[in-house]
Design a protein around this motif. Structure first.
Motif, mmCIF file in Angstrom:
data_model
loop_
_atom_site.group_PDB
_atom_site.id
_atom_site.type_symbol
_atom_site.label_atom_id
_atom_site.label_comp_id
_atom_site.label_asym_id
_atom_site.label_seq_id
_atom_site.Cartn_x
_atom_site.Cartn_y
_atom_site.Cartn_z
ATOM 1 N N UNK A 86 -0.713 -3.360 13.474
ATOM 2 C CA UNK A 86 -1.413 -3.895 12.307
ATOM 3 C C UNK A 86 -1.261 -2.916 11.157
ATOM 4 N N UNK A 87 -1.341 -1.613 11.492
ATOM 5 C CA UNK A 87 -1.320 -0.582 10.457
ATOM 6 C C UNK A 87 -0.021 -0.612 9.655
ATOM 7 N N UNK A 123 -0.171 2.207 1.276
ATOM 8 C CA UNK A 123 -0.354 1.100 2.222
ATOM 9 C C UNK A 123 -0.695 -0.175 1.465
ATOM 10 N N UNK A 124 -0.464 -1.302 2.119
ATOM 11 C CA UNK A 124 -0.774 -2.582 1.483
ATOM 12 C C UNK A 124 -2.257 -2.675 1.128
ATOM 13 N N UNK A 125 -3.137 -2.190 2.036
ATOM 14 C CA UNK A 125 -4.574 -2.369 1.820
ATOM 15 C C UNK A 125 -5.160 -1.390 0.811
ATOM 16 N N UNK A 126 -4.409 -0.385 0.419
ATOM 17 C CA UNK A 126 -4.874 0.502 -0.647
ATOM 18 C C UNK A 126 -3.669 0.976 -1.434
ATOM 19 N N UNK A 127 -3.556 0.460 -2.648
ATOM 20 C CA UNK A 127 -2.352 0.719 -3.432
ATOM 21 C C UNK A 127 -2.324 2.131 -4.007
ATOM 22 N N UNK A 163 -6.641 9.057 4.845
ATOM 23 C CA UNK A 163 -6.254 7.652 4.957
ATOM 24 C C UNK A 163 -6.611 7.184 6.367
ATOM 25 N N UNK A 164 -6.668 5.864 6.585
ATOM 26 C CA UNK A 164 -7.196 5.381 7.857
ATOM 27 C C UNK A 164 -6.243 5.530 9.044
ATOM 28 N N UNK A 165 -5.039 5.995 8.851
ATOM 29 C CA UNK A 165 -4.142 6.045 10.001
ATOM 30 C C UNK A 165 -3.034 7.065 9.799
ATOM 31 N N UNK A 167 0.069 6.485 11.134
ATOM 32 C CA UNK A 167 0.972 5.563 11.824
ATOM 33 C C UNK A 167 2.401 5.791 11.334
ATOM 34 N N UNK B 198 -10.652 9.337 6.962
ATOM 35 C CA UNK B 198 -11.384 8.475 6.038
ATOM 36 C C UNK B 198 -10.876 7.041 6.159
ATOM 37 N N UNK B 375 -5.269 3.221 14.620
ATOM 38 C CA UNK B 375 -4.454 2.911 13.442
ATOM 39 C C UNK B 375 -4.722 1.481 12.998
#
Lengths: 170, 443
Positions: A86-87, A123-127, A163-165, A167, B198, B375
């Motif tokens: 998903x990431x 990332x797509x979810x945070x430009x 950032x969240x990952x 990946x 985060x 992730x």
């Protein structure tokens, strides 16, 4: 037994690291996999802020990555298909910037390469892009198929991943 | 609907609709609600601060957060755990700016005020006699939490002097904490320093997900599980739809995903825990707890408000067997749409050293910021923030309505305490975390 390398050797190894950086930015993982040695050890510890006098170790560590070739194959396989990530679906936009390359010969056909890596990523979810940087110490082996990465130890210069990952690879 | 600081209990009735099993999306984005939470939830509840194994010796300390406040967890000269607000009583500078260490006390880097391991003021910039007796220095210790206590090695603290005892606060959840954290005579130990990262998401999204969200596990994690462990997708789906979710009371909730009987021969018993440890579990835990552990796929839970854990297993070698891991984490609120995730792994203290390493590897490769499972979760939560933060998005609800079908279907003869429902998909327990949140916000 570290010793100096020739200009030609330096240029070859620098070119290897630059080509690798492109593969990592483009997430060309099948191709990157062919540059990883069977006895790979890929380690990224969690950096700490410590008092040198009062420092102590808690447990055996909780690194971000501690991979061998078997786990790396599986991870790269998962990140290579949109059905198993998903990431990275859609893939992050990334630029891997390699610099400060220093090379020493280490025994027969092996080199210790020190370099700095900065990864600029969106990332797509945070430009809004994030950057993460670290100092790498690699053991690189010359083989008939070209250079292979045997060891990579990355010392990151941030204690919290912003950032969240993670990946992607350094 | 607009949120303001005069919000009363009735307004929170509208924000979380118990009857309808929905909640306003504002609870994940609104600045005023976030500020109210600091006072009504995080200053009132028991919060996880660390593990006994991190501060074994006098002088050991780790620095932590209790929501938006920095604290130091120390082992005092009295042998007790102390939780000190990490801001100087003089002008408020951080007095301990290290992640961990061992010290006799803390010296503020600004004016050099010195504090003991229990927060007591030992020295000021100049001799205290210079103040000519006009200052009561006994009021200038580091602020301490009202209470500190631990259960199963897990240390919690609260600012609330009216809080119930930790045992009563955890209540029936203790039976489940025993199953995961307290199953050998030595208990568990922390494997290493925390990973922190985060997520662009409200802290409740993590707490709810671990409270726990069954359906996402098939969509987000199913393909990874199938690829890594080599089990069929039908196993993952059947496990989740056929296993219980448990409301343990006081907002503590979770799911117990079991390996369906027809797949037992494809799985190691006790999640691939070390055989010597399994012998200890059998002696140390009751038969019902052993029954749950013996063919567990994943035990996932949230202790209200922001402590979660997962006991599961993963394989990163197609030729090898899966190995168990035990993960704990805290969802630290940073802003309405930012959470700092703190992540640790634990292992039974008596486990052989090579098994501890195997368990750590299994954990970091799945449930950590670089792990294949996290992730994907973090990305999903971040996308929620992006999806609901607009004008139209704010007017909608988040939906837990599987609860409507399941909330009356408690399992009558369930072998553990609490109220259990027959599916990990039930959404009853996940929504229950929000109902507890609503109680705190109304108070």
């Amino acid at each position: 037994m570290a010793s100096e390398v020739t200009e030609a050797e330096y240029r070859q190894l620098a070119n290897f690291l630059y080509a690798e950086a492109d593969m990592l930015s483009e997430q060309q993982y099948p191709q990157w996999l062919t540059t990883l040695a069977e006895d790979l050890h890929y380690l990224i510890p969690v950096p700490k802020f410590v008092d040198e006098e009062g420092s102590r170790q808690i447990g055996i560590g909780n690194p971000y990555f501690d991979e061998d070739i078997v786990s790396m194959r599986l991870r790269l396989g998962l990140l290579s298909s949109s059905t198993t990530t998903t990431a990275e679906n859609p893939r992050s936009l990334m630029t891997h910037i390699v610099s400060n390359i220093r090379v020493e010969a280490e025994g027969e056909g092996e080199y210790i390469c020190r370099s700095c890596i900065t990864i600029h990523r969106t990332r797509y979810t945070n430009k809004e892009p994030t950057a993460i940087a670290g100092r790498r110490e690699d053991l690189i082996r010359r083989t008939d198929e070209g250079f292979q990465l045997v060891k990579r130890h990355v010392k990151l210069s941030q204690a919290i991943i912003m950032s969240p990952s993670l990946s992607f690879f350094f | 609907m607009r949120v303001n600081e005069n919000f009363g209990p009735k307004d929170f009735d509208r924000l979380v609709d118990e009857e309808n099993a929905t909640a306003s999306r504002l609870i994940f984005t609104d600045e005023t609600i976030f500020k109210m939470e600091q006072e009504k939830v995080f200053a009132k509840a028991w919060l996880y601060v660390g593990h006994e194994s991190e501060i074994l010796n006098v002088g050991d300390y780790v620095t932590r957060q209790m929501a938006t406040d920095p604290v130091i967890l120390t082992r005092g000269e009295d042998g007790k755990a102390h939780v000190l607000h990490n801001a100087c009583s003089h002008r408020g500078a951080i007095v301990c700016n290290k992640d961990s260490g061992n010290a006799r006390g803390f010296t503020c880097p600004y004016h050099g005020w010195v504090f003991g391991l229990d927060g007591s003021l030992k020295a000021t910039a100049d001799d205290q006699s210079v103040y000519e007796g006009k200052v009561d220095f006994s009021t200038l210790n580091l602020k301490k939490t009202a209470r500190v206590d631990s259960y199963a090695g897990l240390i919690f603290a609260t600012w609330n002097d009216k809080a119930p005892d930790l045992g009563d606060y955890l209540g029936d959840a203790r039976w489940y904490l025993d199953m995961y954290h307290n199953r050998t005579p030595g208990g568990m130990e922390i494997i290493g320093e925390p990973q922190r990262w985060i997520a662009d998401a409200n802290w409740k999204l993590g707490a709810l997900n671990f409270g726990a969200d069954g359906p996402h596990a098939v969509k987000v994690h199913g393909p990874v599980t199938v690829a890594a462990i080599g089990v069929p997708m039908s196993l993952v789906r059947e496990s989740l739809t056929g296993s219980p979710s448990v409301s343990m009371g006081n907002g503590h909730n979770g799911i117990i995903s079991q390996v369906p009987a027809e797949y037992h021969d494809q799985f190691p018993p006790y999640l691939g825990s070390h055989p010597d440890m399994v012998e200890l579990y059998k002696k140390h835990l009751g038969p019902e707890q052993n029954q749950f552990l013996s063919y567990l796929l994943a035990g996932v839970q949230t202790m209200f408000p922001n402590f979660s854990s997962i006991q599961s297993l993963m394989a990163f070698d197609p030729m090898g067997m899966p190995v168990s891991f035990m993960n704990i984490r805290v969802w630290q609120p940073v802003s309405p749409t930012k959470t700092e995730i703190w992540n640790w792994f634990l292992v039974d203290k008596e486990a052989p050293e090579d098994f501890k390493r195997e368990s750590m590897l299994s954990g970091i490769r799945s449930f950590s910021v670089g792990g294949t499972f996290d992730q994907d979760d973090s990305e999903a939560w971040s996308s929620i923030t992006r999806g609901i933060n607009g004008n139209i998005g704010q007017q909608g609800d988040v939906n837990f309505q599987m609860a409507l079908a399941f909330r009356d279907k408690t399992i009558p003869d369930f072998p553990g305490p609490g109220r259990a429902y027959p599916s990990n998909y039930a959404e009853v327990t996940e929504f229950d975390v929000l109902l507890e949140w609503q109680k705190y916000m109304r108070s």
